[in-house]
Motif scaffolding. Structure first.
Motif, PDB file in Angstrom:
ATOM      1  N   GLU A  22       0.651  -1.340  -0.014  1.00  0.00           N
ATOM      2  CA  GLU A  22       0.089  -0.006  -0.043  1.00  0.00           C
ATOM      3  C   GLU A  22       0.787   1.276  -0.085  1.00  0.00           C
ATOM      4  O   GLU A  22       1.606   1.338   0.614  1.00  0.00           O
ATOM      5  N   LEU A  62      -7.825   9.113   9.189  1.00  0.00           N
ATOM      6  CA  LEU A  62      -9.386   8.982   9.270  1.00  0.00           C
ATOM      7  C   LEU A  62      -9.689   7.982  10.546  1.00  0.00           C
ATOM      8  O   LEU A  62     -10.738   8.327  10.851  1.00  0.00           O
ATOM      9  N   LEU A  75      -5.305   7.048   6.042  1.00  0.00           N
ATOM     10  CA  LEU A  75      -6.409   5.912   6.743  1.00  0.00           C
ATOM     11  C   LEU A  75      -5.997   6.016   8.089  1.00  0.00           C
ATOM     12  O   LEU A  75      -6.963   6.291   9.112  1.00  0.00           O
ATOM     13  N   THR A  76      -4.725   6.516   8.341  1.00  0.00           N
ATOM     14  CA  THR A  76      -4.426   6.449   9.976  1.00  0.00           C
ATOM     15  C   THR A  76      -5.334   7.619  10.438  1.00  0.00           C
ATOM     16  O   THR A  76      -5.817   7.840  11.424  1.00  0.00           O
ATOM     17  N   ARG A 122      -1.638   4.778   3.360  1.00  0.00           N
ATOM     18  CA  ARG A 122      -1.763   4.473   4.890  1.00  0.00           C
ATOM     19  C   ARG A 122      -1.821   5.615   5.887  1.00  0.00           C
ATOM     20  O   ARG A 122      -2.445   5.379   6.780  1.00  0.00           O
ATOM     21  N   THR A 125      -5.686  -6.147  13.310  1.00  0.00           N
ATOM     22  CA  THR A 125      -5.070  -5.140  12.408  1.00  0.00           C
ATOM     23  C   THR A 125      -3.593  -5.738  12.068  1.00  0.00           C
ATOM     24  O   THR A 125      -3.023  -5.434  10.941  1.00  0.00           O
TER      25      THR A 125
END
Length: 217
Positions: free
Chosen positions: A4, A15, A12-13, A9, A144
């Protein structure tokens, strides 16, 4: 294995952390709409729990099966397995992630000191503070980690979701507690992974049988 992009990434962190921070701020401020929402959900599920004893038994089994110590033991076994395969950097990442997440959860509980739901006729009991949910956080941490190592295992995320649901259903956590736990549990491995490697392939290499040249064996 396809990796990714770092910016994806990082996005996403963010978010995950932003809504967790917002929830924390609202809980700290005692925001009335959030309190009302949490109370309404808790009361409704409490009624269901008393009216559906079979489902309550299932939820009790789930919450006991997916308790934090189960994931800690699983992570410990994974650390040993990785170390024996020579993937010591990845093993260290797993250990640091689980420890950091657990410490973060404990500190936040002490910081917020939020009381758990209270009922005259509870179906379950738990000790300690409520925010964030340790069950939700630790299950999300472990899953995760697993998904970062083996992306095709993404369906394992059903476990943290069910764990979180069981905690609210049994009346030992507010909905906002478990949501914050899930968000933080997913964010911490992403943060620690960035500190350990620039490329997720470096973490997945040891599990898939490959070797990485980026510092992770």
């Amino acid at each position: 294995m396809h990796s990714e992009p770092p910016i994806a990434r990082a996005g996403l962190t963010v978010l995950l952390l932003v809504p967790a921070a917002v929830l924390a701020a609202l809980v700290s401020a005692g925001w009335a709409p959030l309190r009302a929402f949490d109370r309404a959900v808790a009361d409704r599920l409490h009624e269901v729990a008393h009216g559906a004893p079979a489902l309550t038994t299932v939820m009790t089994w789930l919450t006991n099966l997916f308790q934090p110590n189960v994931f800690r033991v699983a992570a410990f076994i994974l650390v040993i397995w990785l170390a024996r395969r020579g993937a010591r950097r990845t093993a260290t990442w797993v250990a640091v992630t689980m420890i950091a997440g657990g410490v973060l959860g404990g500190l936040l509980k002490l910081l917020f000191g939020r009381a758990r739901p209270d009922f005259l006729d509870p179906v379950a009991a738990a000790v300690g503070y409520a925010f964030p949910s340790g069950h939700a956080l630790n299950s999300a941490l472990a899953v995760t980690i697993a998904v970062l190592l083996v992306p095709r295992w993404w369906a394992l995320w059903l476990i943290p979701v069910l764990t979180a649901l069981s905690r609210v259903y049994l009346g030992v956590h507010w909905t906002s507690d478990v949501i914050a736990g899930l968000l933080l549990g997913a964010a911490v491995p992403l943060l620690t992974a960035r500190a350990f490697t620039r490329d997720r392939a470096a973490l997945t290499g040891p599990v898939s049988g490959g070797r990485s040249r980026s510092g992770l064996p």
